[in-house]
Design an enzyme around this catalytic site. Structure first.
Site, PDB file in Angstrom:
ATOM      1  N   TYR A  80     -68.958 -29.591 -16.707  1.00 53.45           N
ATOM      2  CA  TYR A  80     -67.710 -30.046 -16.072  1.00 53.45           C
ATOM      3  C   TYR A  80     -67.410 -29.197 -14.833  1.00 53.45           C
ATOM      4  CZ  TYR A  80     -62.705 -30.396 -15.172  1.00 53.45           C
ATOM      5  OH  TYR A  80     -61.491 -30.522 -14.545  1.00 53.45           O
ATOM      6  N   LYS A  84     -67.265 -30.060 -10.527  1.00 58.18           N
ATOM      7  CA  LYS A  84     -66.174 -29.754  -9.586  1.00 58.18           C
ATOM      8  C   LYS A  84     -66.717 -28.955  -8.410  1.00 58.18           C
ATOM      9  CE  LYS A  84     -62.872 -31.827 -11.709  1.00 58.18           C
ATOM     10  NZ  LYS A  84     -62.393 -33.091 -11.160  1.00 58.18           N
ATOM     11  N   SER A 101     -60.607 -27.578  -9.636  1.00 59.23           N
ATOM     12  CA  SER A 101     -60.080 -26.879 -10.809  1.00 59.23           C
ATOM     13  C   SER A 101     -60.329 -25.389 -10.673  1.00 59.23           C
ATOM     14  CB  SER A 101     -60.815 -27.406 -12.051  1.00 59.23           C
ATOM     15  OG  SER A 101     -60.574 -26.570 -13.154  1.00 59.23           O
TER      16      SER A 101
HETATM   17  P1  NAD Z   1     -56.854 -37.822 -17.111  1.00 58.26           P
HETATM   18  O1  NAD Z   1     -58.067 -38.048 -17.931  1.00 58.26           O
HETATM   19  O2  NAD Z   1     -55.522 -37.995 -17.738  1.00 58.26           O
HETATM   20  O3  NAD Z   1     -56.907 -38.724 -15.787  1.00 58.26           O
HETATM   21  C1  NAD Z   1     -58.120 -39.143 -15.191  1.00 58.26           C
HETATM   22  C2  NAD Z   1     -58.017 -40.653 -15.010  1.00 58.26           C
HETATM   23  O4  NAD Z   1     -59.219 -41.123 -14.387  1.00 58.26           O
HETATM   24  C3  NAD Z   1     -57.886 -41.403 -16.336  1.00 58.26           C
HETATM   25  O5  NAD Z   1     -56.800 -42.285 -16.253  1.00 58.26           O
HETATM   26  C4  NAD Z   1     -59.213 -42.158 -16.492  1.00 58.26           C
HETATM   27  O6  NAD Z   1     -59.037 -43.392 -17.150  1.00 58.26           O
HETATM   28  C5  NAD Z   1     -59.646 -42.312 -15.040  1.00 58.26           C
HETATM   29  N1  NAD Z   1     -61.096 -42.385 -14.833  1.00 58.26           N
HETATM   30  C6  NAD Z   1     -62.052 -41.577 -15.359  1.00 58.26           C
HETATM   31  N2  NAD Z   1     -63.269 -41.954 -14.909  1.00 58.26           N
HETATM   32  C7  NAD Z   1     -63.070 -43.008 -14.072  1.00 58.26           C
HETATM   33  C8  NAD Z   1     -63.927 -43.837 -13.317  1.00 58.26           C
HETATM   34  N3  NAD Z   1     -65.251 -43.676 -13.342  1.00 58.26           N
HETATM   35  N4  NAD Z   1     -63.392 -44.842 -12.572  1.00 58.26           N
HETATM   36  C9  NAD Z   1     -62.046 -45.039 -12.559  1.00 58.26           C
HETATM   37  N5  NAD Z   1     -61.184 -44.302 -13.276  1.00 58.26           N
HETATM   38  C10 NAD Z   1     -61.688 -43.282 -14.015  1.00 58.26           C
HETATM   39  O7  NAD Z   1     -56.986 -36.346 -16.488  1.00 58.26           O
HETATM   40  P2  NAD Z   1     -55.928 -35.474 -15.689  1.00 58.26           P
HETATM   41  O8  NAD Z   1     -55.556 -34.322 -16.539  1.00 58.26           O
HETATM   42  O9  NAD Z   1     -54.871 -36.333 -15.119  1.00 58.26           O
HETATM   43  O10 NAD Z   1     -56.881 -34.910 -14.545  1.00 58.26           O
HETATM   44  C11 NAD Z   1     -57.006 -35.544 -13.294  1.00 58.26           C
HETATM   45  C12 NAD Z   1     -58.061 -34.814 -12.485  1.00 58.26           C
HETATM   46  O11 NAD Z   1     -57.705 -33.442 -12.371  1.00 58.26           O
HETATM   47  C13 NAD Z   1     -59.449 -34.851 -13.116  1.00 58.26           C
HETATM   48  O12 NAD Z   1     -60.411 -34.991 -12.090  1.00 58.26           O
HETATM   49  C14 NAD Z   1     -59.562 -33.486 -13.769  1.00 58.26           C
HETATM   50  O13 NAD Z   1     -60.888 -33.063 -13.854  1.00 58.26           O
HETATM   51  C15 NAD Z   1     -58.762 -32.613 -12.808  1.00 58.26           C
HETATM   52  N6  NAD Z   1     -58.207 -31.399 -13.433  1.00 58.26           N
HETATM   53  C16 NAD Z   1     -57.415 -31.502 -14.554  1.00 58.26           C
HETATM   54  C17 NAD Z   1     -56.915 -30.347 -15.149  1.00 58.26           C
HETATM   55  C18 NAD Z   1     -56.072 -30.413 -16.395  1.00 58.26           C
HETATM   56  O14 NAD Z   1     -55.896 -29.391 -17.047  1.00 58.26           O
HETATM   57  N7  NAD Z   1     -55.501 -31.565 -16.753  1.00 58.26           N
HETATM   58  C19 NAD Z   1     -57.208 -29.074 -14.603  1.00 58.26           C
HETATM   59  C20 NAD Z   1     -57.997 -29.009 -13.463  1.00 58.26           C
HETATM   60  C21 NAD Z   1     -58.487 -30.179 -12.881  1.00 58.26           C
HETATM   61  N1  UFG Z   2     -55.917 -21.856 -27.012  1.00 57.00           N
HETATM   62  C1  UFG Z   2     -55.679 -21.507 -28.319  1.00 57.00           C
HETATM   63  N2  UFG Z   2     -55.690 -22.491 -29.260  1.00 57.00           N
HETATM   64  C2  UFG Z   2     -55.898 -23.797 -28.964  1.00 57.00           C
HETATM   65  C3  UFG Z   2     -56.138 -24.159 -27.624  1.00 57.00           C
HETATM   66  C4  UFG Z   2     -56.147 -23.158 -26.666  1.00 57.00           C
HETATM   67  O1  UFG Z   2     -55.492 -20.332 -28.636  1.00 57.00           O
HETATM   68  O2  UFG Z   2     -55.905 -24.646 -29.876  1.00 57.00           O
HETATM   69  C5  UFG Z   2     -55.885 -20.810 -25.983  1.00 57.00           C
HETATM   70  C6  UFG Z   2     -57.202 -20.654 -25.232  1.00 57.00           C
HETATM   71  O3  UFG Z   2     -58.053 -19.776 -25.908  1.00 57.00           O
HETATM   72  C7  UFG Z   2     -56.712 -20.136 -23.871  1.00 57.00           C
HETATM   73  C8  UFG Z   2     -55.359 -20.806 -23.686  1.00 57.00           C
HETATM   74  O4  UFG Z   2     -54.944 -21.194 -24.996  1.00 57.00           O
HETATM   75  O5  UFG Z   2     -56.515 -18.748 -23.929  1.00 57.00           O
HETATM   76  C9  UFG Z   2     -55.401 -22.044 -22.801  1.00 57.00           C
HETATM   77  O6  UFG Z   2     -56.415 -22.924 -23.274  1.00 57.00           O
HETATM   78  P1  UFG Z   2     -56.534 -24.428 -22.740  1.00 57.00           P
HETATM   79  O7  UFG Z   2     -57.650 -25.072 -23.497  1.00 57.00           O
HETATM   80  O8  UFG Z   2     -55.210 -25.095 -22.771  1.00 57.00           O
HETATM   81  O9  UFG Z   2     -56.898 -24.243 -21.201  1.00 57.00           O
HETATM   82  P2  UFG Z   2     -58.134 -23.493 -20.505  1.00 57.00           P
HETATM   83  O10 UFG Z   2     -57.552 -22.450 -19.603  1.00 57.00           O
HETATM   84  O11 UFG Z   2     -59.142 -23.069 -21.471  1.00 57.00           O
HETATM   85  O12 UFG Z   2     -58.778 -24.681 -19.646  1.00 57.00           O
HETATM   86  C10 UFG Z   2     -57.995 -25.530 -18.797  1.00 57.00           C
HETATM   87  C11 UFG Z   2     -58.678 -26.884 -18.685  1.00 57.00           C
HETATM   88  C12 UFG Z   2     -59.999 -26.737 -17.971  1.00 57.00           C
HETATM   89  C13 UFG Z   2     -59.788 -26.064 -16.659  1.00 57.00           C
HETATM   90  C14 UFG Z   2     -59.072 -24.746 -16.830  1.00 57.00           C
HETATM   91  C15 UFG Z   2     -58.763 -24.110 -15.517  1.00 57.00           C
HETATM   92  O13 UFG Z   2     -58.910 -27.426 -19.967  1.00 57.00           O
HETATM   93  O14 UFG Z   2     -60.529 -27.999 -17.720  1.00 57.00           O
HETATM   94  O15 UFG Z   2     -57.843 -24.956 -17.526  1.00 57.00           O
HETATM   95  O16 UFG Z   2     -58.026 -24.994 -14.753  1.00 57.00           O
HETATM   96  F1  UFG Z   2     -60.985 -25.828 -16.084  1.00 57.00           F
END
Ligand code: NAD
Ligand code: UFG
Length: 337
Positions: A148, A152, A124
């Site tokens: 978190y 990572k 991430s």
């Molecule tokens: P998500 O929660 O939708 O998907 C994660 C999946 O993993 C879920 O389906 C959950 O049921 C499963 N899971 C969790 N723990 C588990 C375990 N112990 N065993 C088996 N399955 C398990 O999240 P996502 O948004 O699809 O994110 C996927 C990956 O990408 C995650 O590792 C997350 O940290 C990373 N990531 C997400 C974002 C974002 O903004 N969505 C940004 C950066 C990194």
């Molecule tokens: N924001 C608002 N109101 C809300 C939610 C968000 O103003 O209700 C703003 C935040 O302050 C930020 C922007 O919208 O400026 C984006 O916020 P998000 O929560 O959507 O995303 P972040 O960039 O804070 O974080 C996301 C994921 C993290 C990840 C990060 C970088 O949630 O897990 O992107 O990949 F680490």
């Protein structure tokens, strides 16, 4: 041979499974369904027109993992499974370290024993911490501000050490920026339980009247309109990035961290405007205090992904908003249930 997709029923995993299957890859889907609905698996089958083995297994359960590797011929793993809520990770850090770090160690140990040494890992942009030195490059300094993010960074280090210890391993550490949007069909998308933490799902719930108004967290940042700037990318572009990363681990050894972002930032108010345009719905909002831990600006230098993977994000912010809206509307009307 098949690709094991851990967390394959989740938001990014489900979109990646569809792209993999459509590209002719065989997959095995693993998920413990802690943050996904079982019907997502049927939607992946429906959209791809393909079948695949499903294992409702937890990556913390070593025997469950061993059974999969004994039964299936796994060539490589795309590892999405993990917990991802920043705020929650501050409250229950041990759960995050156990699930994300111990779970990955378990997985890699079972992989190594089975002779499967190719992994694509969901890292991430959070590993860049609260640095202000944008755009973030893969060699920018790393720091983390919450458990978190620490998980990572730790897993990145573990995979780097593993690759250094055994030249047969290859690991692609994909640093995602802000994935949003949904599958064009409206059948897959992001549907968090309860009140969303992230901007797009929150806006979508305001648009359908489930939430009254958006709180914009701060308008006094050093950005063009004072609101936070992020690098939003379409989840389907991100999914396609995983297919490129899979090609990369098939043809290279060692560990490589690679940003997946567009290289362009949008402010909160720009996203609100784009969503209003895509949906035709006005999003009421109010300016609220800054959210603790947020930074002003975060966007990628995506040139390494272009150079090493031949990947570039193609979809616009308008398309991201239109697809998110289509998915939310279908959810709301029960069409996707
Ligand atoms: P998500 O929660 O939708 O998907 C994660 C999946 O993993 C879920 O389906 C959950 O049921 C499963 N899971 C969790 N723990 C588990 C375990 N112990 N065993 C088996 N399955 C398990 O999240 P996502 O948004 O699809 O994110 C996927 C990956 O990408 C995650 O590792 C997350 O940290 C990373 N990531 C997400 C974002 C974002 O903004 N969505 C940004 C950066 C990194
Ligand atoms: N924001 C608002 N109101 C809300 C939610 C968000 O103003 O209700 C703003 C935040 O302050 C930020 C922007 O919208 O400026 C984006 O916020 P998000 O929560 O959507 O995303 P972040 O960039 O804070 O974080 C996301 C994921 C993290 C990840 C990060 C970088 O949630 O897990 O992107 O990949 F680490």
């Amino acid at each position: 041979m098949a690709i094991l997709v851990t967390g394959g029923a989740g938001y990014i995993g489900s979109h990646t499974c569809v792209e993999l299957l459509q590209a002719g890859e065989d997959i095995v889907l693993l998920d413990n369904f802690s943050n996904a609905k079982p019907q997502v698996v049927n939607r992946i089958k429906e959209l791809s027109g393909r079948d695949f083995p499903l294992y409702a297994v937890d990556i913390l359960h070593r025997e469950g993992l061993e059974k999969i590797f004994a039964r299936e011929d796994i060539e490589a793993v795309i590892h999405f499974a993990g917990l991802k809520a920043v705020g929650e990770s501050v409250k229950i850090p041990l759960d995050y370290y156990q699930n994300n770090v111990s779970g990955t160690i378990n997985l890699c140990q079972v992989m190594a024993r089975a002779g499967c040494k190719k992994i694509v890992f969901s890292s991430s942009a959070t590993v860049y911490g609260n640095s202000t030195d944008v755009p973030f490059r893969e060699d920018s300094p790393l720091s983390t501000t919450n458990p978190y993010g620490s998980t990572k960074r730790m897993v990145e280090d573990i995979l780097r050490d593993l690759c250094a210890s055994d030249p047969e391993w290859s690991a692609c550490l994909l640093r995602y920026f802000n994935p949003i949007g949904a599958h064009k069909s409206g059948l897959l998308g992001e549907d968090p339980n309860g009140i969303p933490n992230n901007l797009l799902p929150y806006i979508a719930k305001v648009a359908v009247g489930q939430l009254e108004r958006l709180n914009v967290f701060g308008n006094d940042y050093d950005t063009p309109d004072g609101t936070g700037v992020r690098d939003y990318l379409h989840v389907v572009d991100l999914a396609i990035g995983h297919l490129k990363a899979l090609d990369y681990v098939r043809t290279h050894k060692g560990a490589e961290a690679i940003n997946l972002g567009t290289g362009r930032g949008y402010s909160v108010l720009e996203v609100v405007k784009a969503f209003e345009k895509a949906s035709g719905v006005t999003i009421p909002y109010r300016i609220a205090p800054r959210r603790p831990g947020d930074i002003a600006t975060c966007y990628a230098d995506p040139s390494k992904a272009k150079k090493l993977l031949g990947w570039e994000a193609a979809r616009s912010l308008e398309e991201m908003c239109a697809d998110a809206w289509n998915f939310t509307r279908r959810q709301q009307s029960g069409e996707s249930q």
